[in-house]
Every structure is written in C-alpha cells, then in structure tokens.
Design an enzyme around this catalytic site. Structure first.
Site, PDB file in Angstrom:
ATOM      1  N   SER A  15       0.839  -1.213   0.000  1.00 15.87           N
ATOM      2  CA  SER A  15       0.000   0.000   0.000  1.00 15.87           C
ATOM      3  C   SER A  15       0.869   1.256   0.000  1.00 15.87           C
ATOM      4  CB  SER A  15      -0.981  -0.006   1.172  1.00 15.87           C
ATOM      5  OG  SER A  15      -0.300   0.069   2.390  1.00 15.87           O
ATOM      6  N   ASN A  16       2.036   1.181   0.643  1.00 18.83           N
ATOM      7  CA  ASN A  16       2.952   2.340   0.612  1.00 18.83           C
ATOM      8  C   ASN A  16       3.543   2.535  -0.786  1.00 18.83           C
ATOM      9  OD1 ASN A  16       3.281   3.652   3.350  1.00 18.83           O
ATOM     10  ND2 ASN A  16       3.459   1.492   3.908  1.00 18.83           N
ATOM     11  N   HIS A 111       8.755   3.099  10.198  1.00 14.79           N
ATOM     12  CA  HIS A 111       8.497   2.107  11.242  1.00 14.79           C
ATOM     13  C   HIS A 111       7.198   2.493  11.945  1.00 14.79           C
ATOM     14  CE1 HIS A 111       9.264  -0.870  14.278  1.00 14.79           C
ATOM     15  NE2 HIS A 111       8.916   0.032  15.181  1.00 14.79           N
ATOM     16  N   ASP A 152      16.240   0.274  12.749  1.00 10.90           N
ATOM     17  CA  ASP A 152      15.391   1.415  13.131  1.00 10.90           C
ATOM     18  C   ASP A 152      16.149   2.444  13.972  1.00 10.90           C
ATOM     19  OD1 ASP A 152      13.218  -0.004  11.952  1.00 10.90           O
ATOM     20  OD2 ASP A 152      12.839  -1.042  13.830  1.00 10.90           O
ATOM     21  N   GLU A 181       1.434   6.748   7.776  1.00 13.62           N
ATOM     22  CA  GLU A 181       2.522   6.270   6.900  1.00 13.62           C
ATOM     23  C   GLU A 181       2.278   6.735   5.475  1.00 13.62           C
ATOM     24  OE1 GLU A 181       3.343   2.080   6.906  1.00 13.62           O
ATOM     25  OE2 GLU A 181       3.057   1.951   9.050  1.00 13.62           O
TER      26      GLU A 181
HETATM   27  C1  GRF Z   1       3.589  -0.997   7.165  1.00  9.39           C
HETATM   28  O1  GRF Z   1       2.789  -1.117   8.286  1.00  9.39           O
HETATM   29  C2  GRF Z   1       4.978  -0.587   7.577  1.00  9.39           C
HETATM   30  O2  GRF Z   1       5.027   0.207   8.712  1.00  9.39           O
HETATM   31  C3  GRF Z   1       5.634  -1.880   7.867  1.00  9.39           C
HETATM   32  O3  GRF Z   1       5.094  -2.762   6.913  1.00  9.39           O
HETATM   33  C4  GRF Z   1       3.825  -2.312   6.506  1.00  9.39           C
HETATM   34  C5  GRF Z   1       3.829  -2.205   5.024  1.00  9.39           C
HETATM   35  O4  GRF Z   1       2.599  -2.104   4.442  1.00  9.39           O
HETATM   36  N1  GRF Z   1       7.068  -1.727   7.849  1.00  9.39           N
HETATM   37  P1  GRF Z   1       2.426  -2.113   2.870  1.00  9.39           P
HETATM   38  O5  GRF Z   1       3.057  -3.380   2.310  1.00  9.39           O
HETATM   39  O6  GRF Z   1       3.089  -0.887   2.324  1.00  9.39           O
HETATM   40  O7  GRF Z   1       0.958  -2.089   2.642  1.00  9.39           O
END
Ligand code: GRF
Length: 210
Positions: A15-16, A111, A152, A181
């Site tokens: 999702s990021n 994080h 981290d 995020e």
């Molecule tokens: C997020 O919660 C991030 O903080 C952690 O992994 C997750 C990634 O989510 N490191 P996505 O794959 O970007 O949806």
C-alpha cells in the site's frame, strides 16, 4: 533538477508503494520507480508494480539462499539501474552493511511506532502495535527515517504522533498508523527528490518550505 531513480523494496501488500506511485503520477514526486524488489515471491506489491509496467523482481531466501549472494544481487541491480534512492516500504529483510554504506543517507524506511520505542529486531508488523497496546502508552507514530547499520536507529526525517485511544485494538491502531505512513512516506520521498533533506549528525534538516 534531474528526476531521481527510485528502487522500492517490499515484502507485502504494497500500500505504501501504491502511495508513491500515485504521488509520482500526480507529479508531486520528482522521481521514477525503476525497480521493485520483493523478498516475498507472492507479495501483492509485485502485482501492483506489474500493473504500472514497473520492473519487479523477487530476491528472497528461495532463489538466493545465501544472504551474501542475496545482498550482492540487490547491489548489482541497484548499481545497474543507477538508483538514487532506496525506499523500504514494508521490507521484512535486513539490508547488509555493504548496501547501507554504499547508499548512506539514501535509504528511507518507515516504522510503525515512535522510535526509539517498540522498534529494533523482532518488532515488525502487528507485533509493534501489540507491544504499544500492552505497554499502555498513549502515543505512537510512523516516523520516516534514514537507514543506518542498526535496526530502526537512523536519523528521523519526519515524525508524526498518532494518539492511542483506550479502546484501540491491534487492528484499529494499525489502520490509524498506516494512514499516517501513507502521508509521511511519499512526503519524505518528495523532499528527497527535491534535494531538500540534509542529514546533520543524527538530525535531518528540511531545506526550504514543505
Ligand atoms: C507498514 O505497516 C509498515 O510500517 C511496515 O510494513 C507495513 C507495510 O505495508 N514496515 P504495505 O506493504 O506498504 O501495505
């Protein structure tokens, strides 16, 4: 200003990654994703990359069982593509010191808790939110930071606290943190691509206006 070449390292749903793709499409980020590297073969993030014609590759324990060979393969791809910025977007593997040194202050991670609490080895995914709830703190967060040799421990770029409510569960907290995020990671990438992030010791100066 030259368009920055970005590598996204992922392990999950991505999702990021999607947020960064969206912000590039909206021309908010002066960058281009040249490669998505996944440590999990079936990561949905690879599907997302495919949808946007972005090169995606699986480099994990199955095709590169040796950790040094795995990291060397990643370095080979990054240098072949002359990558300017590496973004760890839910990447569940540890990068070798060699990569960290080669790309000093050019690797961004996020994080899901307020560093330096509830972070480091063993704190990932839901475990972070469970630890936050078990401790009973009323603030958590999603600090974007540069990656150094520790886990981290690198300089924090943008912190933003998230309130923990009395009735929060792992699921509700994870959702609230993920929303933050999704704002902070693209913003950090945007600032990097505009050469606006300057690391001074353990602090990151943001140049100009955001
Ligand atoms: C997020 O919660 C991030 O903080 C952690 O992994 C997750 C990634 O989510 N490191 P996505 O794959 O970007 O949806």
């Amino acid at each position: 200003m030259q368009v920055k070449k970005i590598a996204l390292l992922v392990s999950g749903r991505g999702s990021n990654l999607q947020m960064i793709i969206d912000n590039i499409e909206k021309r908010k980020i002066n960058g281009r994703i040249d490669i998505v590297i996944s440590s999990k073969k079936d990561a949905y993030a690879l599907e997302r990359a495919k949808k946007y014609n972005i090169d995606g590759i699986y480099i994990g324990k199955k095709n590169f069982p040796d950790i040094n060979e795995r990291n060397d393969k990643i370095i080979e791809i990054l240098s072949e593509k002359q990558i300017d910025l590496i973004v760890l977007a839910g990447y569940m593997s540890i990068l070798s010191e060699k990569i960290v040194q080669l790309y000093r202050n050019r690797i961004i991670n996020i994080h899901p808790s307020l560093i330096p609490s509830f972070c480091g080895r063993g704190y990932y995914g839901e475990k972070v939110h469970k630890a936050v709830l078990d401790y009973g703190v009323n603030l958590t967060g999603a600090p974007v930071h540069f990656v150094d040799e520790g886990t981290d421990t690198g300089p924090i770029i943008i912190p933003k606290p998230v309130e923990v409510d009395f009735n929060d569960t792992i699921e509700t907290l994870a959702k609230k943190v993920l929303e933050v995020e999704h704002q902070l990671l693209p913003l950090a990438v945007q600032l990097f691509c505009e050469d606006k992030l300057k690391v001074e010791g353990r602090k990151v100066r943001i140049l100009g206006t955001v």
